[in-house]
Design a protein around this motif. Structure first.
Motif, PDB file in Angstrom:
ATOM      1  N   SER A   9       0.929  -1.212  -0.113  1.00  0.00           N
ATOM      2  CA  SER A   9       0.146  -0.150   0.140  1.00  0.00           C
ATOM      3  C   SER A   9       0.786   1.409  -0.078  1.00  0.00           C
ATOM      4  CB  SER A   9      -0.927  -0.027   1.090  1.00  0.00           C
ATOM      5  OG  SER A   9      -1.703  -1.168   1.087  1.00  0.00           O
ATOM      6  N   PRO A  10       0.384   2.448  -0.526  1.00  0.00           N
ATOM      7  CA  PRO A  10       1.019   3.567  -0.326  1.00  0.00           C
ATOM      8  C   PRO A  10       1.550   3.777   0.988  1.00  0.00           C
ATOM      9  CG  PRO A  10      -1.134   3.918  -1.510  1.00  0.00           C
ATOM     10  CD  PRO A  10      -1.085   2.588  -1.053  1.00  0.00           C
ATOM     11  N   VAL A  11       2.585   4.664   1.114  1.00  0.00           N
ATOM     12  CA  VAL A  11       3.081   5.128   2.447  1.00  0.00           C
ATOM     13  C   VAL A  11       1.953   6.153   2.930  1.00  0.00           C
ATOM     14  CG1 VAL A  11       4.654   6.258   3.816  1.00  0.00           C
ATOM     15  CG2 VAL A  11       5.489   4.930   1.846  1.00  0.00           C
ATOM     16  N   VAL A  12       1.509   5.703   4.162  1.00  0.00           N
ATOM     17  CA  VAL A  12       0.425   6.528   4.872  1.00  0.00           C
ATOM     18  C   VAL A  12       1.035   7.206   6.105  1.00  0.00           C
ATOM     19  CG1 VAL A  12      -1.700   6.495   6.082  1.00  0.00           C
ATOM     20  CG2 VAL A  12      -1.286   4.962   4.357  1.00  0.00           C
ATOM     21  N   PRO A  13       0.992   8.400   6.153  1.00  0.00           N
ATOM     22  CA  PRO A  13       1.516   9.177   7.041  1.00  0.00           C
ATOM     23  C   PRO A  13       1.140   8.704   8.681  1.00  0.00           C
ATOM     24  CG  PRO A  13       0.780  10.909   5.743  1.00  0.00           C
ATOM     25  CD  PRO A  13       0.398   9.615   5.189  1.00  0.00           C
ATOM     26  N   ALA A  14       1.927   8.720   9.648  1.00  0.00           N
ATOM     27  CA  ALA A  14       1.767   8.259  11.042  1.00  0.00           C
ATOM     28  C   ALA A  14       0.726   9.092  11.509  1.00  0.00           C
ATOM     29  CB  ALA A  14       2.936   8.358  12.025  1.00  0.00           C
ATOM     30  N   GLY A  15      -0.324   8.513  12.125  1.00  0.00           N
ATOM     31  CA  GLY A  15      -1.526   9.054  12.520  1.00  0.00           C
ATOM     32  C   GLY A  15      -2.769   9.250  12.029  1.00  0.00           C
ATOM     33  N   THR A  16      -2.546   8.828  10.656  1.00  0.00           N
ATOM     34  CA  THR A  16      -3.907   8.831   9.570  1.00  0.00           C
ATOM     35  C   THR A  16      -4.516   7.817   9.937  1.00  0.00           C
ATOM     36  OG1 THR A  16      -2.136   9.954   7.956  1.00  0.00           O
ATOM     37  CG2 THR A  16      -4.323   9.078   7.251  1.00  0.00           C
ATOM     38  N   GLU A  17      -5.943   8.180  10.076  1.00  0.00           N
ATOM     39  CA  GLU A  17      -6.508   7.054  10.227  1.00  0.00           C
ATOM     40  C   GLU A  17      -7.082   6.292   8.834  1.00  0.00           C
ATOM     41  OE1 GLU A  17     -11.248   6.209  11.888  1.00  0.00           O
ATOM     42  OE2 GLU A  17     -10.660   8.260  11.512  1.00  0.00           O
ATOM     43  N   THR A  18      -7.023   4.975   8.827  1.00  0.00           N
ATOM     44  CA  THR A  18      -6.930   4.130   7.675  1.00  0.00           C
ATOM     45  C   THR A  18      -8.187   3.065   7.828  1.00  0.00           C
ATOM     46  OG1 THR A  18      -5.316   2.478   8.375  1.00  0.00           O
ATOM     47  CG2 THR A  18      -4.637   4.559   7.077  1.00  0.00           C
ATOM     48  N   ALA A  19      -8.313   2.629   6.658  1.00  0.00           N
ATOM     49  CA  ALA A  19      -9.272   1.258   6.524  1.00  0.00           C
ATOM     50  C   ALA A  19      -8.694   0.518   5.235  1.00  0.00           C
ATOM     51  CB  ALA A  19     -10.692   1.689   6.459  1.00  0.00           C
ATOM     52  N   LYS A  20      -9.225  -0.947   5.362  1.00  0.00           N
ATOM     53  CA  LYS A  20      -8.986  -1.736   4.260  1.00  0.00           C
ATOM     54  C   LYS A  20     -10.081  -1.734   3.317  1.00  0.00           C
ATOM     55  CE  LYS A  20      -6.927  -6.379   3.460  1.00  0.00           C
ATOM     56  NZ  LYS A  20      -6.511  -7.543   3.894  1.00  0.00           N
ATOM     57  N   ASP A  21      -9.529  -1.432   2.082  1.00  0.00           N
ATOM     58  CA  ASP A  21     -10.763  -1.762   1.056  1.00  0.00           C
ATOM     59  C   ASP A  21     -11.118  -3.142   0.886  1.00  0.00           C
ATOM     60  OD1 ASP A  21     -11.926  -2.220  -1.642  1.00  0.00           O
ATOM     61  OD2 ASP A  21     -11.070  -0.234  -2.115  1.00  0.00           O
ATOM     62  N   PRO A  22     -12.417  -3.431   1.141  1.00  0.00           N
ATOM     63  CA  PRO A  22     -13.025  -4.845   0.936  1.00  0.00           C
ATOM     64  C   PRO A  22     -13.061  -5.445  -0.414  1.00  0.00           C
ATOM     65  CG  PRO A  22     -14.709  -3.398   1.144  1.00  0.00           C
ATOM     66  CD  PRO A  22     -13.730  -2.367   1.276  1.00  0.00           C
ATOM     67  N   VAL A  23     -12.763  -4.698  -1.469  1.00  0.00           N
ATOM     68  CA  VAL A  23     -12.824  -5.422  -2.673  1.00  0.00           C
ATOM     69  C   VAL A  23     -11.225  -5.760  -3.186  1.00  0.00           C
ATOM     70  CG1 VAL A  23     -13.116  -4.900  -5.080  1.00  0.00           C
ATOM     71  CG2 VAL A  23     -14.659  -4.101  -3.375  1.00  0.00           C
ATOM     72  N   CYS A  24     -10.328  -4.948  -2.665  1.00  0.00           N
ATOM     73  CA  CYS A  24      -8.890  -5.089  -3.256  1.00  0.00           C
ATOM     74  C   CYS A  24      -8.050  -5.258  -2.101  1.00  0.00           C
ATOM     75  CB  CYS A  24      -8.395  -3.885  -4.396  1.00  0.00           C
ATOM     76  SG  CYS A  24      -8.410  -2.245  -3.265  1.00  0.00           S
ATOM     77  N   GLY A  25      -8.469  -5.013  -0.892  1.00  0.00           N
ATOM     78  CA  GLY A  25      -7.347  -4.874   0.092  1.00  0.00           C
ATOM     79  C   GLY A  25      -6.307  -3.777   0.480  1.00  0.00           C
ATOM     80  N   MET A  26      -6.494  -2.927  -0.589  1.00  0.00           N
ATOM     81  CA  MET A  26      -5.752  -1.741  -0.460  1.00  0.00           C
ATOM     82  C   MET A  26      -5.952  -0.913   1.021  1.00  0.00           C
ATOM     83  SD  MET A  26      -5.197   1.200  -3.193  1.00  0.00           S
ATOM     84  CE  MET A  26      -4.183   2.657  -2.973  1.00  0.00           C
ATOM     85  N   THR A  27      -5.082  -0.405   1.537  1.00  0.00           N
ATOM     86  CA  THR A  27      -5.043   0.682   2.536  1.00  0.00           C
ATOM     87  C   THR A  27      -5.637   1.896   2.160  1.00  0.00           C
ATOM     88  OG1 THR A  27      -3.532  -0.498   3.892  1.00  0.00           O
ATOM     89  CG2 THR A  27      -3.949   1.538   4.783  1.00  0.00           C
ATOM     90  N   VAL A  28      -6.680   2.319   2.685  1.00  0.00           N
ATOM     91  CA  VAL A  28      -7.253   3.457   2.267  1.00  0.00           C
ATOM     92  C   VAL A  28      -7.183   4.626   3.574  1.00  0.00           C
ATOM     93  CG1 VAL A  28      -9.331   4.662   1.535  1.00  0.00           C
ATOM     94  CG2 VAL A  28      -8.779   2.303   0.807  1.00  0.00           C
ATOM     95  N   SER A  29      -6.467   5.782   3.252  1.00  0.00           N
ATOM     96  CA  SER A  29      -6.560   6.860   4.139  1.00  0.00           C
ATOM     97  C   SER A  29      -7.888   7.526   4.334  1.00  0.00           C
ATOM     98  CB  SER A  29      -5.674   7.968   3.757  1.00  0.00           C
ATOM     99  OG  SER A  29      -4.129   7.645   3.912  1.00  0.00           O
ATOM    100  N   LEU A  30      -8.611   7.542   5.472  1.00  0.00           N
ATOM    101  CA  LEU A  30     -10.014   8.191   5.567  1.00  0.00           C
ATOM    102  C   LEU A  30      -9.883   9.642   5.713  1.00  0.00           C
ATOM    103  CD1 LEU A  30     -11.153   5.784   8.225  1.00  0.00           C
ATOM    104  CD2 LEU A  30     -11.257   5.641   5.676  1.00  0.00           C
ATOM    105  N   LYS A  31     -10.467  10.354   4.819  1.00  0.00           N
ATOM    106  CA  LYS A  31     -10.817  11.566   4.485  1.00  0.00           C
ATOM    107  C   LYS A  31     -11.956  12.115   4.016  1.00  0.00           C
ATOM    108  CE  LYS A  31      -6.173  11.738   1.920  1.00  0.00           C
ATOM    109  NZ  LYS A  31      -5.451  11.775   0.913  1.00  0.00           N
ATOM    110  N   PRO A  32     -12.484  13.064   3.933  1.00  0.00           N
ATOM    111  CA  PRO A  32     -13.684  13.503   3.959  1.00  0.00           C
ATOM    112  C   PRO A  32     -14.302  13.061   2.508  1.00  0.00           C
ATOM    113  CG  PRO A  32     -12.806  15.348   5.112  1.00  0.00           C
ATOM    114  CD  PRO A  32     -11.762  14.392   4.751  1.00  0.00           C
ATOM    115  N   GLU A  33     -13.275  13.085   1.608  1.00  0.00           N
ATOM    116  CA  GLU A  33     -13.587  12.784   0.221  1.00  0.00           C
ATOM    117  C   GLU A  33     -13.502  11.334  -0.105  1.00  0.00           C
ATOM    118  OE1 GLU A  33      -9.102  14.266   0.148  1.00  0.00           O
ATOM    119  OE2 GLU A  33     -11.087  14.834   1.140  1.00  0.00           O
TER     120      GLU A  33
END
Length: 116
Positions: A9-33
């Motif tokens: 997965s792309p590098v996610v800055p420390a402290g960023t809230e994330t979730a795992k995409d249930p379709v592909c498994g990619m780590t997603v940074s949680l943002k308003p968009e």
């Protein structure tokens, strides 16, 4: 087109809230968009419109985790492209050099195209 991310997965800055995409498994940074769908009492987050569309078509399949065990092989001598950067075309699977998403096989499909 199969959408299967086999990459880090792309590098996610420390402290960023994330979730795992249930379709592909990619780590997603949680943002308003961030693309989000609810199923049952849970919210699911997606890396792309393609993954969100697949989830909407069969939310139980992806929410249950069954998608993680499914693998589809690409036909021999197929080329691979990035769903976000179609100008990237390779002869083997791998990661997009621009965004890091897994390259998907470019295979003919009988599915209707939204672009046509």
């Amino acid at each position: 087109m199969q959408h299967d991310h086999h990459r880090t997965s792309p590098v996610v800055p420390a402290g960023t809230e994330t979730a795992k995409d249930p379709v592909c498994g990619m780590t997603v940074s949680l943002k308003p968009e961030t693309r989000t769908e609810s199923f049952g009492a849970e919210a699911f987050h997606f890396c792309s419109e393609n993954c969100q569309t697949k989830f909407k078509a069969d939310p139980w399949f992806y929410a249950s985790g069954r998608a993680a065990g499914r693998k589809e092989a690409a036909p021999a001598s197929v080329q691979y492209t990035c769903p976000m950067h179609p100008e990237i075309v390779r002869d083997a699977p791998g990661a997009c050099p621009i965004c890091g998403m897994a390259l998907e096989p470019m295979v003919p499909s009988d599915e209707p195209s939204e672009e046509l």
